[in-house]
Design a protein around this motif. Structure first.
Motif, PDB file in Angstrom:
ATOM      1  N   PRO A 197       0.798  -1.224   0.000  1.00 48.42           N
ATOM      2  CA  PRO A 197       0.000   0.000   0.000  1.00 48.42           C
ATOM      3  C   PRO A 197       0.830   1.273   0.000  1.00 48.42           C
ATOM      4  N   LEU A 198       2.017   1.198   0.596  1.00 50.08           N
ATOM      5  CA  LEU A 198       2.853   2.390   0.597  1.00 50.08           C
ATOM      6  C   LEU A 198       3.336   2.737  -0.801  1.00 50.08           C
ATOM      7  N   LEU A 199       3.427   1.731  -1.631  1.00 49.61           N
ATOM      8  CA  LEU A 199       3.930   1.961  -2.968  1.00 49.61           C
ATOM      9  C   LEU A 199       2.820   2.198  -3.965  1.00 49.61           C
ATOM     10  N   HIS A 200       1.577   2.198  -3.487  1.00 50.87           N
ATOM     11  CA  HIS A 200       0.450   2.364  -4.393  1.00 50.87           C
ATOM     12  C   HIS A 200       0.027   3.818  -4.511  1.00 50.87           C
ATOM     13  N   SER A 201      -0.257   4.210  -5.689  1.00 44.19           N
ATOM     14  CA  SER A 201      -0.946   5.462  -5.978  1.00 44.19           C
ATOM     15  C   SER A 201      -1.445   5.331  -7.395  1.00 44.19           C
ATOM     16  N   SER A 202      -0.624   4.782  -8.208  1.00 40.79           N
ATOM     17  CA  SER A 202      -0.981   4.337  -9.540  1.00 40.79           C
ATOM     18  C   SER A 202       0.038   3.266  -9.852  1.00 40.79           C
ATOM     19  N   LYS A 203       0.023   2.699 -11.034  1.00 36.78           N
ATOM     20  CA  LYS A 203       0.948   1.602 -11.321  1.00 36.78           C
ATOM     21  C   LYS A 203       2.392   2.085 -11.382  1.00 36.78           C
ATOM     22  N   THR A 204       2.592   3.323 -11.715  1.00 42.05           N
ATOM     23  CA  THR A 204       3.962   3.796 -11.901  1.00 42.05           C
ATOM     24  C   THR A 204       4.300   5.028 -11.083  1.00 42.05           C
ATOM     25  N   LYS A 205       3.325   5.657 -10.447  1.00 35.29           N
ATOM     26  CA  LYS A 205       3.559   6.934  -9.788  1.00 35.29           C
ATOM     27  C   LYS A 205       3.466   6.823  -8.270  1.00 35.29           C
ATOM     28  N   GLY A 206       4.216   7.678  -7.594  1.00 37.77           N
ATOM     29  CA  GLY A 206       4.087   7.828  -6.154  1.00 37.77           C
ATOM     30  C   GLY A 206       4.702   6.705  -5.357  1.00 37.77           C
ATOM     31  N   GLY A 207       4.304   6.594  -4.089  1.00 42.14           N
ATOM     32  CA  GLY A 207       4.794   5.552  -3.208  1.00 42.14           C
ATOM     33  C   GLY A 207       5.975   5.988  -2.363  1.00 42.14           C
ATOM     34  N   ASP A 264     -10.244  11.907 -10.045  1.00 44.08           N
ATOM     35  CA  ASP A 264     -10.199  13.013 -10.992  1.00 44.08           C
ATOM     36  C   ASP A 264      -9.293  14.139 -10.539  1.00 44.08           C
ATOM     37  N   MET A 265      -8.750  14.019  -9.323  1.00 44.29           N
ATOM     38  CA  MET A 265      -7.815  15.029  -8.854  1.00 44.29           C
ATOM     39  C   MET A 265      -6.392  14.714  -9.279  1.00 44.29           C
ATOM     40  N   ILE A 266      -6.149  13.527  -9.820  1.00 42.59           N
ATOM     41  CA  ILE A 266      -4.791  13.131 -10.174  1.00 42.59           C
ATOM     42  C   ILE A 266      -4.430  13.671 -11.552  1.00 42.59           C
ATOM     43  N   SER A 267      -3.287  14.320 -11.595  1.00 47.93           N
ATOM     44  CA  SER A 267      -2.817  14.906 -12.849  1.00 47.93           C
ATOM     45  C   SER A 267      -1.684  14.073 -13.407  1.00 47.93           C
ATOM     46  N   ASP A 268      -1.598  13.986 -14.688  1.00 49.57           N
ATOM     47  CA  ASP A 268      -0.521  13.236 -15.336  1.00 49.57           C
ATOM     48  C   ASP A 268       0.609  14.138 -15.800  1.00 49.57           C
ATOM     49  N   GLU A 269       0.539  15.366 -15.364  1.00 55.69           N
ATOM     50  CA  GLU A 269       1.541  16.317 -15.867  1.00 55.69           C
ATOM     51  C   GLU A 269       2.931  15.883 -15.466  1.00 55.69           C
ATOM     52  N   PHE A 313      14.862  17.650  -5.780  1.00 58.54           N
ATOM     53  CA  PHE A 313      13.417  17.577  -5.992  1.00 58.54           C
ATOM     54  C   PHE A 313      13.084  17.180  -7.424  1.00 58.54           C
ATOM     55  N   TYR A 314      13.743  17.789  -8.374  1.00 55.81           N
ATOM     56  CA  TYR A 314      13.401  17.527  -9.774  1.00 55.81           C
ATOM     57  C   TYR A 314      13.945  16.204 -10.296  1.00 55.81           C
ATOM     58  N   MET A 315      14.858  15.581  -9.576  1.00 53.86           N
ATOM     59  CA  MET A 315      15.387  14.281 -10.002  1.00 53.86           C
ATOM     60  C   MET A 315      14.291  13.219 -10.090  1.00 53.86           C
ATOM     61  N   ALA A 316      13.305  13.311  -9.176  1.00 56.50           N
ATOM     62  CA  ALA A 316      12.252  12.297  -9.118  1.00 56.50           C
ATOM     63  C   ALA A 316      10.952  12.771  -9.765  1.00 56.50           C
ATOM     64  N   SER A 317      11.011  13.839 -10.526  1.00 55.95           N
ATOM     65  CA  SER A 317       9.799  14.422 -11.095  1.00 55.95           C
ATOM     66  C   SER A 317       8.906  13.429 -11.841  1.00 55.95           C
ATOM     67  N   PRO A 318       9.447  12.527 -12.664  1.00 56.49           N
ATOM     68  CA  PRO A 318       8.571  11.601 -13.399  1.00 56.49           C
ATOM     69  C   PRO A 318       7.822  10.619 -12.497  1.00 56.49           C
ATOM     70  N   MET A 319       8.283  10.432 -11.261  1.00 58.28           N
ATOM     71  CA  MET A 319       7.669   9.422 -10.385  1.00 58.28           C
ATOM     72  C   MET A 319       6.576   9.980  -9.479  1.00 58.28           C
TER      73      MET A 319
END
Length: 570
Positions: free
Chosen positions: A8-18, A565-570, A222-228
């Motif tokens: 659960p700590l690693l969940h937010s989407s399949k590739t983002k967050g955690g 719907d609050m999640i952005s893919d930017e 901060f910007y090193m992990a921007s895609p995640m």
């Protein structure tokens, strides 16, 4: 764990967050702390030595700077929740902070940027508008940058965690706060020891240059992990939205409130909140639909935003109004002159740790941070697990209980500071230093650590508990505001510090007498000032007990993750 089950700590989407993203966010905040806090301890020395300011004048500059550093995170939080995003606030804030620190560095490296040379105090003259302009510009930029980073660091980190994990682990917010504070504490210790040592031994050019390097590292980390990152779209209320709620409630002030279930309320599409909470019910009138044909379009949109608001908007206003009394109870403990005066005290005392090593005066503030870090470790890793084992169930002190403990310890800490300063001053006079505030008294500066110990534990209790309390009481869409509204109290406290110190200086210096807060601390009476604060802190504790009792039970109902719907893919 089952093969198909996701941590659960690693969940937010399949590739983002955690969990993997948290170190980058925390490191950014920690490096920003190193950079900004590394400038604070010796700033009064820099202003008095390089700008020829008196203690009261230099303290006022620092208080106004501190007030701005406390206020801008609140303003930044409103922007992050309403129109900007937490991601952008941290990124832009890092850049602006970097510029501010470069400007301050310029005051030290550009010839003629300051009116005084510390080695030639007799040739010091009043600063010009250009010289003051460069100094004040650096303070403004650093304050604006801090508003971006500090307003969004913790809520952005919390955005990376899944709602499932938060729901199953009631204490997770406290623990994340503890470890965020722990990292910030370590950063502060580095700032108040290493950076202060560099300033005192290598001068201001190097001493102000190192924070620039740390701020650059904060930006890059901060910007090193921007895609995640999980980047949520802002959906919280703006000040204009809050104003609309008040206007709409006023327009419908003559409306009679009957049973809540018998009324029709306007809410956002897909909202899970159908009925307002039962506190501050006079605001509910703003979201009651009296005549749908006159107030709504055929598509269900509001015709006049000043006459009808969403339930969510009403609840956001309620959340702020409800916590204001408890917020106000935390203001007075930030009203002090101990931070600036303690550097002058330490400079006049024996600071030798060993025969050949002397602790820099500006580094004594790091002992308070060390007490915070040590207490967090003991509390989180020893006391709570031990209490859980003894009780046979999860042990947890409520945020309001911890706030009360913090206020008591703050009162004790300033009383201890008053006693120690009284002894130091008496010894200074006995040893012939009445007219020499820079003379070193035969008294160990490590007596000052008793104040630091109590104040550090007090801050660990109060600040973390405040943040957790506001975070749990505010809607999720207001996470940035929730975690920064305590800074609003700090802003007021800094302004009150200026008012109090100027008032004390004016009253006690009448008739040609030496002011309590004189630049010559051996002739002044800083101890009397501390005793005054002790009395104010004690009265404030009883005020807090009244406010906490009047608040009633906590709602703590908005700890859910925002809708998809609050999640952005930017």
């Amino acid at each position: 764990m089952m093969s198909g089950e996701q941590d659960p700590l690693l969940h937010s989407s399949k590739t983002k967050g955690g969990l993997r993203t948290l170190p980058f966010i925390i490191v950014n905040k920690a490096f920003e702390n190193v950079a900004s806090l590394g400038l604070t301890p010796n700033m009064i020395v820099y202003l008095m030595g390089s700008y020829g300011m008196k203690l009261t004048t230099g303290s006022n500059y620092i208080y106004f700077w501190s007030a701005a550093m406390s206020f801008t995170p609140v303003a930044g939080a409103f922007l992050a929740d309403s129109c900007a995003s937490r991601y952008h606030m941290i990124g832009v804030g890092s850049v602006i902070s970097l510029l501010g620190m470069i400007f301050l560095w310029f005051t030290a490296i550009i010839p003629g940027a300051t009116p005084c040379i510390e080695s030639q105090p007799d040739e010091c003259r009043s600063p010009s508008l250009l010289q003051l302009g460069l100094l004040i510009s650096s303070f403004i930029l650093m304050s604006l940058g801090a508003g971006g980073v500090r307003s969004s660091a913790f809520p952005f980190a919390a955005d990376q965690l899944s709602s499932d994990y938060i729901a199953r682990s009631p204490n997770i917010i406290e623990r994340v706060l503890n470890w965020t504070q722990f990292a910030s504490g370590i950063a502060a210790i580095v700032a108040m020891t290493v950076l202060v040592y560099i300033q005192e031994n290598y001068g201001w050019k190097v001493g102000f240059g190192v924070p620039v390097a740390f701020m650059l590292l904060a930006f890059l980390s901060f910007y090193m992990a921007s895609p995640m990152y999980v980047k949520l779209k802002p959906k919280g209320g703006s000040p204009a939205s809050f104003a609309r709620v008040l206007v709409a409630a006023w327009k419908k002030r003559h409306l009679t409130l009957i049973g809540r279930d018998d009324l029709l309320y306007y809410h956002r599409k897909g909202s899970r909140l159908k009925i307002p909470t039962d506190k501050l019910r006079f605001l509910d009138k703003a979201c009651i639909i009296v005549n749908a044909k006159e107030e709504l379009t055929l598509d269900g949109e509001v015709l006049n935003p000043l006459a009808l608001c969403e339930i969510e908007q009403v609840e956001e206003v309620k959340a702020i109004i409800k916590v204001l009394p408890i917020l106000s109870a935390g203001i007075i403990v930030s009203v002090n002159g101990i931070t600036t005066a303690s550097v002058l005290q330490a400079r006049s005392m024996d600071r030798h740790l060993t025969e050949n090593f002397e602790v820099p005066a500006g580094s004594f503030g790091s002992f308070l941070i060390f007490a915070i870090v040590l207490w967090i470790l003991i509390y989180d890793r020893i006391l709570i697990p031990l209490a859980t084992k003894i009780l046979g169930k999860p042990a947890h002190l409520t945020p309001r209980t911890r706030m009360g403990i913090g206020l008591v310890l703050f009162t004790i800490s300033v009383g201890v500071a008053a006693i120690i300063e009284g002894v130091r001053r008496e010894k200074a006079i006995q040893q012939g230093f009445s007219d020499n505030p820079s003379g070193v008294v035969n008294m160990s500066a490590f007596w000052l650590l008793f104040h630091s110990l109590f104040a550090g534990v007090a801050e660990a209790f109060l600040v973390i508990a405040q943040t957790e309390f506001f975070y749990s009481e505010f809607p999720k869409t207001m996470s940035s505001i929730a975690t920064n509204i305590g800074s609003l109290g700090g802003t007021v406290a800094s302004l009150l510090s200026t008012l109090l110190m100027n008032t004390i200086d004016s009253i006690t210096s009448k008739g040609g007498k030496e002011s309590w807060v004189s630049s010559n601390i051996n002739k002044g009476h800083i101890d009397y000032y501390y005793w005054l604060l002790t009395g104010l802190y004690l009265l404030n504790f009883f005020y807090y007990l009244f406010c906490s009792r009047a608040y009633g039970s906590s709602d703590a109902q908005y700890m859910l993750r925002p809708d998809d719907d609050m999640i952005s893919d930017e």
